[in-house]
Design a protein around this motif. Sequence first.
Motif, PDB file in Angstrom:
ATOM      1  N   ASP A  69      59.541  77.988 -63.050  1.00 48.80           N
ATOM      2  CA  ASP A  69      60.690  78.381 -63.861  1.00 48.80           C
ATOM      3  C   ASP A  69      60.285  79.058 -65.162  1.00 48.80           C
ATOM      4  O   ASP A  69      59.268  78.743 -65.779  1.00 48.80           O
ATOM      5  CB  ASP A  69      61.553  77.159 -64.169  1.00 48.80           C
ATOM      6  N   GLU A 111      57.979  83.320 -63.106  1.00 45.08           N
ATOM      7  CA  GLU A 111      59.045  84.239 -63.484  1.00 45.08           C
ATOM      8  C   GLU A 111      59.321  84.195 -64.982  1.00 45.08           C
ATOM      9  O   GLU A 111      59.092  83.193 -65.643  1.00 45.08           O
ATOM     10  CB  GLU A 111      60.329  83.979 -62.680  1.00 45.08           C
ATOM     11  N   ASP A 148      62.913  77.978 -59.387  1.00 43.83           N
ATOM     12  CA  ASP A 148      63.116  77.232 -60.640  1.00 43.83           C
ATOM     13  C   ASP A 148      62.322  75.937 -60.672  1.00 43.83           C
ATOM     14  O   ASP A 148      62.791  74.914 -61.172  1.00 43.83           O
ATOM     15  CB  ASP A 148      64.623  76.927 -60.847  1.00 43.83           C
TER      16      ASP A 148
HETATM   17 MG    MG Z   1      65.585  80.684 -62.883  1.00 43.25          MG
END
Ligand code: MG
Length: 282
Positions: free
Chosen positions: A204, A238, A182
């Motif tokens: 993140d 991600e 993150d």
């Molecule tokens: Mg996350």
Amino acid sequence: DYALNYAKEHQRGRPTIFSKSHETEIRTRSTIEQALRCADLESELSLCFQPLFDVAHQRPIAFEALARWHNPELGNIPPNVFIAIAERTELINTLTQVLLRKALDAASTWPEEIHVSFNLSVRDILSVDSMTRIIAIVQSSGVEPGRIGFEVTESALMGDFEQAHDAIARLRALGTRVSLDDFGTGYSSLSYVHRLPLDTIKIDRSFVLDIETRATSRNIIRTIVDLCRNLEIGCVVEGMETEAQADILRDLGCNTMQGYFFSKPLAEKDVLDFLSLSEVSA
Ligand code: MG
Ligand code: C2E
Ligand code: MG
Ligand code: MG
């Protein structure tokens, strides 16, 4: 309370145990905590596995283990909810141990070149005893430590930097890898990256959401990718859900991606089929 808001958001419009008033929220939280304490964790907890893709070679290189909890009375509780509740107490340490054993059992059936990554909590990182148990689980798993990655969020580092540093150093000494999860959502990110023995940064999802419309998000991602290259550490992005997002990310220099566009988290039993379809064989 983030966890309970998340629950409400995700259950909107459905019959739900997450109701509106603060008082009910507290009652709900303690209901969940109580259920978690009494749960048969071995049978109620399971893991989904979401692949990380090497985009250049178009193949999965690792799977991240993501916790799922099905309780006979409460049904499915989302991980953001029950992990956050478990993290308020030492319950999380028990959960981590049960889940890590399951993750490594699964990984032991996969091809050697496929890695597994596992999320640790602040309380795991900040407890010397919990780290000792985690290391023992790795050592008795039969999984080559170089195949195992641990994901740690920035918030884990903020509480007690020295302790977090020691925990990460122990994991590295064992031969396992450590990523900062993150990335970009916490504070002092750069100073942590600079001072910790990290292998990888995971950017993140929030930066990917508006990547098509906001130059700032693209610039931030490009900057983090460059930072990782200069520091010679890995970089994972991600949360790409569309081909357009994945294309932009590739043009920004991202090589490793994890998002619904490539695959949603898979049930454990589907991982090997997924690998053979991707032409990765044991
Ligand atoms: Mg996350
Ligand atoms: P995380 O570690 O950042 O995991 C990524 C989360 O983003 C996962 O949600 C994953 O399903 C979701 N995700 C991945 N790609 C996409 C996408 O393209 N679009 C969208 N909308 N979402 C995507 P999940 O499984 O609900 O897990 C949420 C969080 O719960 C995790 O965030 C992690 O912080 C925590 N968590 C999950 N499993 C564990 C665990 O075993 N231990 C600990 N300590 N935390 C866990
Ligand atoms: Mg993670
Ligand atoms: Mg993440």
